[in-house]
Design a protein around this motif. Structure first.
Motif, PDB file in Angstrom:
ATOM      1  N   ALA A 144      -0.458 -49.952  -5.699  1.00 20.59           N
ATOM      2  CA  ALA A 144       0.778 -50.163  -4.932  1.00 20.59           C
ATOM      3  C   ALA A 144       0.820 -49.243  -3.709  1.00 20.59           C
ATOM      4  CB  ALA A 144       1.989 -49.919  -5.828  1.00 20.59           C
ATOM      5  N   ALA A 145       0.147 -48.086  -3.821  1.00 26.58           N
ATOM      6  CA  ALA A 145       0.206 -47.097  -2.737  1.00 26.58           C
ATOM      7  C   ALA A 145      -0.781 -47.413  -1.612  1.00 26.58           C
ATOM      8  CB  ALA A 145      -0.082 -45.706  -3.299  1.00 26.58           C
ATOM      9  N   LEU A 146      -1.833 -48.180  -1.932  1.00 22.60           N
ATOM     10  CA  LEU A 146      -2.885 -48.445  -0.944  1.00 22.60           C
ATOM     11  C   LEU A 146      -2.816 -49.897  -0.477  1.00 22.60           C
ATOM     12  CD1 LEU A 146      -5.846 -46.726  -2.841  1.00 22.60           C
ATOM     13  CD2 LEU A 146      -4.523 -45.773  -0.938  1.00 22.60           C
ATOM     14  N   ASP A 147      -3.252 -50.153   0.750  1.00 17.91           N
ATOM     15  CA  ASP A 147      -3.275 -51.544   1.203  1.00 17.91           C
ATOM     16  C   ASP A 147      -4.688 -52.134   1.052  1.00 17.91           C
ATOM     17  OD1 ASP A 147      -4.791 -50.647   3.289  1.00 17.91           O
ATOM     18  OD2 ASP A 147      -3.153 -50.675   4.757  1.00 17.91           O
ATOM     19  N   GLU A 148      -4.878 -53.320   1.592  1.00 13.70           N
ATOM     20  CA  GLU A 148      -6.151 -54.027   1.385  1.00 13.70           C
ATOM     21  C   GLU A 148      -7.325 -53.409   2.146  1.00 13.70           C
ATOM     22  OE1 GLU A 148      -5.491 -58.169   2.131  1.00 13.70           O
ATOM     23  OE2 GLU A 148      -4.403 -58.453   0.253  1.00 13.70           O
ATOM     24  N   ASP A 149      -7.080 -52.327   2.900  1.00 14.78           N
ATOM     25  CA  ASP A 149      -8.208 -51.575   3.479  1.00 14.78           C
ATOM     26  C   ASP A 149      -9.035 -50.962   2.351  1.00 14.78           C
ATOM     27  OD1 ASP A 149      -7.446 -52.183   6.005  1.00 14.78           O
ATOM     28  OD2 ASP A 149      -6.495 -50.244   6.437  1.00 14.78           O
ATOM     29  N   PHE A 150      -8.441 -50.848   1.172  1.00 15.38           N
ATOM     30  CA  PHE A 150      -9.170 -50.325   0.011  1.00 15.38           C
ATOM     31  C   PHE A 150      -9.568 -51.502  -0.889  1.00 15.38           C
ATOM     32  CE2 PHE A 150      -7.319 -46.525   1.608  1.00 15.38           C
ATOM     33  CZ  PHE A 150      -8.149 -45.492   1.193  1.00 15.38           C
ATOM     34  N   ASP A 151     -10.863 -51.685  -1.044  1.00 14.68           N
ATOM     35  CA  ASP A 151     -11.378 -52.747  -1.924  1.00 14.68           C
ATOM     36  C   ASP A 151     -11.291 -52.272  -3.366  1.00 14.68           C
ATOM     37  OD1 ASP A 151     -12.145 -54.372   0.256  1.00 14.68           O
ATOM     38  OD2 ASP A 151     -14.026 -53.244   0.464  1.00 14.68           O
ATOM     39  N   ILE A 152     -10.766 -53.123  -4.246  1.00 11.60           N
ATOM     40  CA  ILE A 152     -10.624 -52.733  -5.656  1.00 11.60           C
ATOM     41  C   ILE A 152     -11.738 -53.381  -6.480  1.00 11.60           C
ATOM     42  CG2 ILE A 152      -9.128 -52.712  -7.692  1.00 11.60           C
ATOM     43  CD1 ILE A 152      -6.715 -52.907  -5.825  1.00 11.60           C
ATOM     44  N   GLU A 153     -12.468 -52.544  -7.204  1.00  7.01           N
ATOM     45  CA  GLU A 153     -13.541 -53.002  -8.092  1.00  7.01           C
ATOM     46  C   GLU A 153     -13.320 -52.415  -9.480  1.00  7.01           C
ATOM     47  OE1 GLU A 153     -16.577 -54.872  -7.449  1.00  7.01           O
ATOM     48  OE2 GLU A 153     -15.415 -55.516  -5.707  1.00  7.01           O
ATOM     49  N   VAL A 154     -13.422 -53.254 -10.501  1.00 12.66           N
ATOM     50  CA  VAL A 154     -13.323 -52.784 -11.891  1.00 12.66           C
ATOM     51  C   VAL A 154     -14.724 -52.875 -12.492  1.00 12.66           C
ATOM     52  CG1 VAL A 154     -12.218 -53.103 -14.137  1.00 12.66           C
ATOM     53  CG2 VAL A 154     -10.956 -53.678 -12.037  1.00 12.66           C
ATOM     54  N   ILE A 155     -15.228 -51.747 -12.966  1.00 20.64           N
ATOM     55  CA  ILE A 155     -16.593 -51.704 -13.508  1.00 20.64           C
ATOM     56  C   ILE A 155     -16.498 -51.281 -14.971  1.00 20.64           C
ATOM     57  CG2 ILE A 155     -18.885 -50.637 -13.250  1.00 20.64           C
ATOM     58  CD1 ILE A 155     -17.059 -49.912 -10.341  1.00 20.64           C
ATOM     59  N   GLU A 156     -17.097 -52.086 -15.854  1.00 24.10           N
ATOM     60  CA  GLU A 156     -17.009 -51.750 -17.284  1.00 24.10           C
ATOM     61  C   GLU A 156     -18.386 -51.733 -17.917  1.00 24.10           C
ATOM     62  OE1 GLU A 156     -17.505 -54.289 -19.860  1.00 24.10           O
ATOM     63  OE2 GLU A 156     -16.764 -56.189 -19.020  1.00 24.10           O
ATOM     64  N   ALA A 157     -18.558 -50.906 -18.940  1.00 29.58           N
ATOM     65  CA  ALA A 157     -19.829 -50.823 -19.674  1.00 29.58           C
ATOM     66  C   ALA A 157     -19.532 -50.839 -21.168  1.00 29.58           C
ATOM     67  CB  ALA A 157     -20.568 -49.545 -19.296  1.00 29.58           C
ATOM     68  N   HIS A 158     -20.308 -51.637 -21.906  1.00 30.24           N
ATOM     69  CA  HIS A 158     -20.147 -51.746 -23.365  1.00 30.24           C
ATOM     70  C   HIS A 158     -21.504 -51.895 -24.047  1.00 30.24           C
ATOM     71  CE1 HIS A 158     -15.927 -52.735 -22.373  1.00 30.24           C
ATOM     72  NE2 HIS A 158     -15.665 -52.290 -23.595  1.00 30.24           N
ATOM     73  N   HIS A 159     -21.508 -51.716 -25.355  1.00 26.26           N
ATOM     74  CA  HIS A 159     -22.669 -51.900 -26.237  1.00 26.26           C
ATOM     75  C   HIS A 159     -23.270 -53.311 -26.104  1.00 26.26           C
ATOM     76  CE1 HIS A 159     -19.961 -54.194 -28.942  1.00 26.26           C
ATOM     77  NE2 HIS A 159     -19.052 -53.338 -28.482  1.00 26.26           N
ATOM     78  N   HIS A 160     -24.525 -53.434 -26.545  1.00 29.32           N
ATOM     79  CA  HIS A 160     -25.223 -54.713 -26.329  1.00 29.32           C
ATOM     80  C   HIS A 160     -24.796 -55.834 -27.282  1.00 29.32           C
ATOM     81  CE1 HIS A 160     -28.663 -52.696 -28.824  1.00 29.32           C
ATOM     82  NE2 HIS A 160     -27.747 -53.193 -29.614  1.00 29.32           N
ATOM     83  N   HIS A 161     -23.878 -55.556 -28.219  1.00 30.36           N
ATOM     84  CA  HIS A 161     -23.386 -56.635 -29.097  1.00 30.36           C
ATOM     85  C   HIS A 161     -22.199 -57.376 -28.486  1.00 30.36           C
ATOM     86  CE1 HIS A 161     -25.861 -55.211 -32.403  1.00 30.36           C
ATOM     87  NE2 HIS A 161     -25.397 -53.997 -32.202  1.00 30.36           N
ATOM     88  N   ALA A 209     -19.907 -56.043 -15.049  1.00 28.34           N
ATOM     89  CA  ALA A 209     -20.070 -55.702 -16.475  1.00 28.34           C
ATOM     90  C   ALA A 209     -21.485 -55.215 -16.755  1.00 28.34           C
ATOM     91  CB  ALA A 209     -19.757 -56.922 -17.334  1.00 28.34           C
ATOM     92  N   ILE A 210     -21.581 -54.077 -17.422  1.00 29.04           N
ATOM     93  CA  ILE A 210     -22.866 -53.529 -17.885  1.00 29.04           C
ATOM     94  C   ILE A 210     -22.878 -53.675 -19.404  1.00 29.04           C
ATOM     95  CG2 ILE A 210     -24.164 -51.359 -18.196  1.00 29.04           C
ATOM     96  CD1 ILE A 210     -22.700 -50.466 -15.513  1.00 29.04           C
ATOM     97  N   ARG A 211     -24.003 -54.098 -19.993  1.00 27.10           N
ATOM     98  CA  ARG A 211     -24.130 -54.186 -21.455  1.00 27.10           C
ATOM     99  C   ARG A 211     -25.381 -53.430 -21.869  1.00 27.10           C
ATOM    100  NH1 ARG A 211     -19.766 -55.152 -20.919  1.00 27.10           N
ATOM    101  NH2 ARG A 211     -18.591 -57.078 -21.178  1.00 27.10           N
ATOM    102  N   GLY A 212     -25.231 -52.452 -22.779  1.00 31.01           N
ATOM    103  CA  GLY A 212     -26.428 -51.742 -23.212  1.00 31.01           C
ATOM    104  C   GLY A 212     -26.177 -50.788 -24.367  1.00 31.01           C
ATOM    105  N   GLY A 213     -27.176 -50.697 -25.256  1.00 33.08           N
ATOM    106  CA  GLY A 213     -27.185 -49.690 -26.317  1.00 33.08           C
ATOM    107  C   GLY A 213     -25.904 -49.640 -27.110  1.00 33.08           C
ATOM    108  N   ASP A 214     -25.434 -48.412 -27.361  1.00 34.33           N
ATOM    109  CA  ASP A 214     -24.270 -48.244 -28.236  1.00 34.33           C
ATOM    110  C   ASP A 214     -23.029 -47.764 -27.470  1.00 34.33           C
ATOM    111  OD1 ASP A 214     -24.985 -45.698 -27.599  1.00 34.33           O
ATOM    112  OD2 ASP A 214     -25.139 -44.953 -29.652  1.00 34.33           O
ATOM    113  N   ILE A 215     -22.970 -48.079 -26.173  1.00 35.23           N
ATOM    114  CA  ILE A 215     -21.807 -47.631 -25.365  1.00 35.23           C
ATOM    115  C   ILE A 215     -20.522 -48.169 -26.001  1.00 35.23           C
ATOM    116  CG2 ILE A 215     -20.684 -47.684 -23.102  1.00 35.23           C
ATOM    117  CD1 ILE A 215     -23.469 -48.361 -21.889  1.00 35.23           C
ATOM    118  N   VAL A 216     -19.606 -47.285 -26.326  1.00 35.75           N
ATOM    119  CA  VAL A 216     -18.359 -47.703 -27.014  1.00 35.75           C
ATOM    120  C   VAL A 216     -17.454 -48.467 -26.044  1.00 35.75           C
ATOM    121  CG1 VAL A 216     -16.281 -46.863 -28.183  1.00 35.75           C
ATOM    122  CG2 VAL A 216     -18.497 -45.827 -28.698  1.00 35.75           C
ATOM    123  N   GLY A 217     -17.300 -47.943 -24.826  1.00 37.49           N
ATOM    124  CA  GLY A 217     -16.463 -48.638 -23.833  1.00 37.49           C
ATOM    125  C   GLY A 217     -16.132 -47.708 -22.683  1.00 37.49           C
ATOM    126  N   GLU A 218     -16.526 -48.081 -21.475  1.00 40.14           N
ATOM    127  CA  GLU A 218     -16.258 -47.243 -20.301  1.00 40.14           C
ATOM    128  C   GLU A 218     -15.696 -48.113 -19.186  1.00 40.14           C
ATOM    129  OE1 GLU A 218     -19.914 -44.251 -21.486  1.00 40.14           O
ATOM    130  OE2 GLU A 218     -19.932 -45.140 -19.478  1.00 40.14           O
TER     131      GLU A 218
END
Ligand SMILES: NC(=O)C1=CN([C@@H]2O[C@H](COP(=O)(O)OP(=O)(O)OC[C@H]3O[C@@H](n4cnc5c(N)ncnc54)[C@H](OP(=O)(O)O)[C@@H]3O)[C@@H](O)[C@H]2O)C=CC1
Ligand SMILES: O=C(O)C1=N[C@H](C(=O)O)C[C@H](O)C1
Length: 270
Positions: A144-161, A209-218
């Protein structure tokens, strides 16, 4: 002891199922009264504690969810979208609070859960941890504080299952960012970059999305501007955070009116 709310865990043999069972058994505020697995699973009929490789718990694993739910005050459910829809109808029939952690739910599943919530208390969240629910609030504020000059990216990493992407948490964070910006996520979501995609569209909210090993959730929420970046991050290292949140939701739900709730309600963050 016998007056404590009785909890049933579905998907008892799963990663979250086993963590939830340990959490409920160790809790002083609830008792485990049932464990459900799918028909044909080799745990059916066994004592749950023995099936988990430990001492007997006096609870037999069943493939009859309605019979189990009828003896419970709450059902904690981290399974699959189709199983969760089935359990939503049965939990409503049994008047048990239904805590849903399952992710990957599509509109058809959500519609059926909404119907069940007319008669039952449903608490659903793609992430039951305190940290992520705080991060959701922070994401909304920063967006809410930033305008569209800031690109928003959501990056997540989880286990390979893990079978669904973007994760339920990533979608919560994307929704929060969109809400902060005053737009609909569906109009700006970009989750499938591959090949000649063209330049990034201003205002889009991207998912990786990254998938690998036993990453619980990032999960990272990145606000990338010219000459600077803000990154909000949550790292889960122990599934216990989700199980404790789910148990809190099951206890919170006792005595509430039928309807759909989320962890913001449970944690008093809404
Ligand atoms: N909201 C949150 O905080 C969190 C959500 N999750 C979500 O929880 C879900 C489960 O994750 P995870 O534990 O890692 O997955 P698992 O695959 O380890 O566990 C799912 C379990 O559900 C069982 N199951 C499937 N169908 C049925 C059915 N019809 N009846 C009874 N049991 C059934 C599976 O049995 P079988 O293997 O034999 O098919 C399995 O034991 C996922 O959607 C995940 O994204 C995970 C962590 C945190
Ligand atoms: O599948 C998992 O493991 C997790 N799923 C949830 C999600 O989809 O966000 C929550 C957590 O990140 C772990």
């Amino acid at each position: 002891m016998s007056d404590l709310p009785g909890i049933v865990i579905t998907g008892a043999s799963g990663r979250m199922g086993q963590m939830l069972i340990r959490t409920v058994v160790e809790s002083k505020g609830a008792k485990l009264v049932g464990a459900v697995e799918r028909t044909g699973h080799d745990w059916i009929g066994q004592d749950l504690g023995v099936a988990m490789g430990g001492t007997a718990l006096g609870v037999a694993v069943t493939d009859d969810p309605l019979d189990a739910f009828a003896k419970a005050q709450a059902v904690i459910d981290f399974t699959t979208p189709d199983a969760t829809v089935e359990f939503a109808a049965l939990a409503a029939q049994a008047r048990a609070v239904h805590v849903i952690g399952t992710t990957g739910l599509e509109e058809t599943h959500l519609e059926k859960i909404r119907l069940a919530a007319r008669h039952a208390i449903v608490v659903r969240a793609g992430n039951m941890s305190l940290g992520v629910n705080l991060l959701v609030q922070l994401t909304k504020k920063v967006a809410a504080a930033l305008d569209e000059d800031f690109d928003i990216e959501v990056i997540e990493a989880h286990h390979h299952h893990k079978v669904d992407a973007p994760s339920g948490t990533a979608l919560m964070l994307g929704e929060a960012a969109a809400e902060g910006r005053g737009v609909h996520l569906a109009d700006v979501s970009d989750s499938g970059r591959d090949g000649i995609t063209g330049a990034r569209k201003r205002g889009d909210i991207g998912f990786s999305a990254i998938r690998g090993g036993d990453i619980v959730g990032e999960h990272d929420v990145m606000f990338a501007g010219q000459g600077e970046r803000i990154v909000l991050r949550h790292m889960a290292t122990d599934r216990g955070i989700f199980a404790r949140g789910a148990l809190k939701a099951a206890l919170w739900g006792q005595g509430h009116k039928p309807g759909e709730y989320d962890m913001m309600d449970v944690l008093g963050l809404s």
